[in-house]
Design a protein around this motif. Structure first.
Motif, PDB file in Angstrom:
ATOM      1  N   SER A  42      -1.225 -25.590  15.942  1.00 17.68           N
ATOM      2  CA  SER A  42      -1.797 -27.211  14.760  1.00 17.68           C
ATOM      3  C   SER A  42      -3.312 -26.955  14.500  1.00 17.68           C
ATOM      4  O   SER A  42      -4.513 -26.376  15.235  1.00 17.68           O
ATOM      5  CB  SER A  42      -1.799 -28.260  15.545  1.00 17.68           C
ATOM      6  N   ARG A  43      -3.687 -27.445  13.128  1.00 18.45           N
ATOM      7  CA  ARG A  43      -5.481 -27.530  12.604  1.00 18.45           C
ATOM      8  C   ARG A  43      -5.943 -27.890  13.985  1.00 18.45           C
ATOM      9  O   ARG A  43      -7.226 -27.603  14.083  1.00 18.45           O
ATOM     10  CB  ARG A  43      -4.901 -28.281  12.017  1.00 18.45           C
ATOM     11  N   LYS A  44      -5.560 -29.071  14.816  1.00 20.73           N
ATOM     12  CA  LYS A  44      -6.248 -29.310  15.874  1.00 20.73           C
ATOM     13  C   LYS A  44      -6.796 -28.874  16.719  1.00 20.73           C
ATOM     14  O   LYS A  44      -7.720 -28.144  17.178  1.00 20.73           O
ATOM     15  CB  LYS A  44      -6.060 -30.822  16.363  1.00 20.73           C
ATOM     16  N   GLN A  45      -5.876 -27.663  17.202  1.00 23.09           N
ATOM     17  CA  GLN A  45      -5.916 -26.975  18.299  1.00 23.09           C
ATOM     18  C   GLN A  45      -6.635 -26.251  18.058  1.00 23.09           C
ATOM     19  O   GLN A  45      -7.994 -25.175  18.783  1.00 23.09           O
ATOM     20  CB  GLN A  45      -4.482 -26.379  19.256  1.00 23.09           C
ATOM     21  N   MET A  97      -9.081 -36.962   9.744  1.00 21.91           N
ATOM     22  CA  MET A  97      -8.181 -35.745   9.005  1.00 21.91           C
ATOM     23  C   MET A  97      -8.506 -34.369   9.644  1.00 21.91           C
ATOM     24  O   MET A  97      -7.916 -33.808  10.332  1.00 21.91           O
ATOM     25  CB  MET A  97      -8.004 -35.856   6.959  1.00 21.91           C
ATOM     26  N   ASP A  98     -10.364 -34.053   9.001  1.00 28.84           N
ATOM     27  CA  ASP A  98     -10.551 -33.212   9.304  1.00 28.84           C
ATOM     28  C   ASP A  98     -10.322 -32.998  11.291  1.00 28.84           C
ATOM     29  O   ASP A  98     -10.077 -31.221  11.013  1.00 28.84           O
ATOM     30  CB  ASP A  98     -12.188 -32.590   9.267  1.00 28.84           C
ATOM     31  N   VAL A  99     -11.274 -33.204  11.436  1.00 28.33           N
ATOM     32  CA  VAL A  99     -10.771 -33.416  13.193  1.00 28.33           C
ATOM     33  C   VAL A  99      -9.520 -33.066  13.492  1.00 28.33           C
ATOM     34  O   VAL A  99      -8.960 -32.517  14.565  1.00 28.33           O
ATOM     35  CB  VAL A  99     -11.974 -34.302  13.988  1.00 28.33           C
ATOM     36  N   MET A 100      -9.052 -34.738  13.679  1.00 27.03           N
ATOM     37  CA  MET A 100      -7.579 -34.475  14.314  1.00 27.03           C
ATOM     38  C   MET A 100      -6.037 -33.511  13.123  1.00 27.03           C
ATOM     39  O   MET A 100      -5.169 -33.559  13.868  1.00 27.03           O
ATOM     40  CB  MET A 100      -6.756 -35.643  14.015  1.00 27.03           C
ATOM     41  N   GLY A 101      -6.919 -32.278  11.808  1.00 31.04           N
ATOM     42  CA  GLY A 101      -5.481 -32.040  11.167  1.00 31.04           C
ATOM     43  C   GLY A 101      -4.621 -32.370  11.215  1.00 31.04           C
ATOM     44  O   GLY A 101      -3.060 -32.237  10.677  1.00 31.04           O
ATOM     45  N   LEU A 102      -4.899 -33.538  10.485  1.00 27.23           N
ATOM     46  CA  LEU A 102      -3.513 -34.758   9.865  1.00 27.23           C
ATOM     47  C   LEU A 102      -3.988 -34.769   8.751  1.00 27.23           C
ATOM     48  O   LEU A 102      -4.844 -34.261   7.520  1.00 27.23           O
ATOM     49  CB  LEU A 102      -3.789 -36.296  10.131  1.00 27.23           C
TER      50      LEU A 102
END
Lengths: 413, 81
Positions: free
Chosen positions: A63-66, B12-17
């Motif tokens: 995922s983007r966070k990972q 959003m940027d940090v959590m990828g949301l």
């Protein structure tokens, strides 16, 4: 306690293929994974070639966070570990995770992250360094990430013995299993450091080739060899005690018979003339395996394509194996994938298991004219079928670390 | 309003949301699974953007997106005086 240690899963991300099947086909066929550097503009630099993994997109796996939490070396390592665990068919819900451990090696860990954050520090100041800098950069963080991914709460180690780290990580795991500290270990190595800082460091110490011909850059044991080619990748193995593997009716791919280590205690980067340390690590591994010299059927050499390593390694092989050396086919995986540093021993271990499975040795490519000082059977340009019971694999690292490990096929299991 | 927009952007940027996953009332820990490392990144980004200090003790008062917006607003007010 003296358990037998077997291999039940393999996973690989390499410059000649992501995943075991593509790596196996490419390795046996002698595919070259070396090309002009794409990671940055090296057009006007002395070193123009590297062995990069160009088709790896982290978004296919994380995922983007990972992705934001992992340096590339961790990403490569986890993808390899996932494949190895999947192939092993371990049921993580049914086994006691207190006896599942992780041991991964790397030379320089998240140095790409270090470089990026240093630029931010110098440009904008302390407050602009990423809050995740430390847990992205630490060399042991791949072990931590893999343990979290699979819930592995057993022993955890992260050797950083430079280019011997991958072999040492597997060797440490083997010992933990042999002496009953763990029942399952996920072990291997990962490296991704093709950046201007690392290339500059290696270039300025004359370790890298400045060749502009990708097909003739990594040419181990060639009279015209001029240095190694930096590569990136990861290799992971699932190791188990034989008892544990049999109990769960696992598909056993091979066995680790012995592991040996030594230190040159001689020079920061050069191996001892004559390869005394390498002789010792090979002899220790063969002793540990309870084998005679003549029972080693092939050697996967460290074979970096540097002047000194290759000369001393061949000298060490000739000194230890004596007349058996004449009948001993040896090859260098680095001729195809370059030097993966702390991952090299792990990816080469996978190469050995595949060779034992196929009863076929992969070629050494790139090399044209064998150094008259180094006459051995190198399988130049073409692999061939061989009767293979045991293969010895060598890894030597800056700092004088010498590590050797003996793998056997699964015929007796 | 801009502060809310920026806070949401950093989350959003940090959590990828995506933006629709974050409302004013969204609970950072329970709903978005924000952990200490995520929070450090979000606070650091807001500190740099607004040139304010968001020390660790502020974390005790932050549970929702609205709490975070309020803390930033208060720090900006303090800065004016």
């Amino acid at each position: 306690m003296n358990n037998r240690v077997v291999i039940t899963g393999l996973g690989v991300v390499s410059p000649i293929g992501i995943g075991l099947d593509s790596f196996e086909k490419a390795m046996m066929a002698g595919k070259c994974g070396i090309d002009f550097i794409k990671a940055y503009d090296a057009t006007n630099e002395k070193v123009k070639l590297a062995a990069e993994i160009l088709d790896f997109d982290p978004q296919d796996y994380f995922s983007r966070k990972q992705i934001g939490r992992m340096d590339r070396f961790v990403q490569l390592g986890i993808v390899a570990a996932r494949e190895a665990v999947k192939e092993s068919r371990l049921n993580l819900k049914e086994i006691d995770l207190n006896y599942v451990g992780v041991s991964t090696g790397t030379g320089v860990g998240g140095i790409g992250t270090l470089l990026k954050e240093t630029k931010k520090l110098m440009k904008n100041g302390l407050n602009y360094v990423n809050a995740l800098f430390i847990p992205k950069f630490l060399p042991n963080i791949l072990t931590g990430n893999i343990a979290i991914e699979f819930g592995a709460m057993g022993p955890s180690y992260s050797p950083t013995t430079a280019c011997a780290a991958g072999t040492d990580a597997i060797g440490i795991a083997y010992k933990l299993l042999k002496y009953g500290e763990a029942k399952v270990m996920i072990a291997g190595g990962a490296e991704s450091c093709i950046n201007p800082l690392m290339i500059a460091g290696f270039t300025n110490m004359n370790a890298l080739t400045q060749s502009t011909n990708p097909k003739k850059a990594s040419m181990p044991f060639d009279v015209n060899r001029s240095g190694f080619v930096l590569g990136e990748g990861a290799g992971m193995l699932v190791l188990e005690t034989l008892e544990h593997a049999l109990e769960r009716k696992a598909n056993i791919l091979g066995e680790i018979l012995g592991y040996g280590q030594s230190c040159d205690a001689y020079h920061l980067t050069s191996s001892t003339p004559g390869g005394a340390g390498a002789i010792k690590s090979m002899a220790n591994a063969i002793d540990d395996a309870n084998l005679k010299i003549s029972q080693i059927d092939s050697i996967n050499t460290h074979g970096t394509s540097t002047l000194i390593n290759d000369k001393n390694e061949v000298h060490a092989i000739m000194s230890l194996f004596k007349e058996h050396a004449i009948h001993l086919p040896v090859n260098s995986t680095k001729s195809m994938i370059g030097h993966l540093q702390g991952a090299s021993g792990a990816v080469e271990a996978i190469g050995c298991i595949l060779e034992l499975k196929n009863q076929y040795l992969h070629p050494t490519i790139g090399t044209q004219t064998i150094d008259p000082d180094s006459v051995l059977d190198y399988l130049l340009g073409k692999g061939r079928p061989e009767r293979l019971n045991c293969i010895l694999s060598n890894s030597f690292g800056f700092g004088g670390h010498n590590s050797s490990i003996v793998f056997a096929n699964n015929h007796s299991l | 309003m801009n502060i809310l927009k920026n806070v949401i952007k950093e989350i959003m940027d940090v959590m990828g949301l995506s933006p629709e996953e974050i409302q004013l009332s969204t609970h950072l820990y329970d709903e978005l699974d924000v952990d200490s490392l995520d929070m450090s990144q979000i606070l650091l980004a807001l500190e740099n953007q607004y040139k304010i200090d968001l020390p660790d003790e502020e974390l005790d008062h932050i549970e929702t997106v609205e709490d975070l917006v309020k803390v930033v607003e208060e720090k900006l007010k303090d800065k004016e005086y």
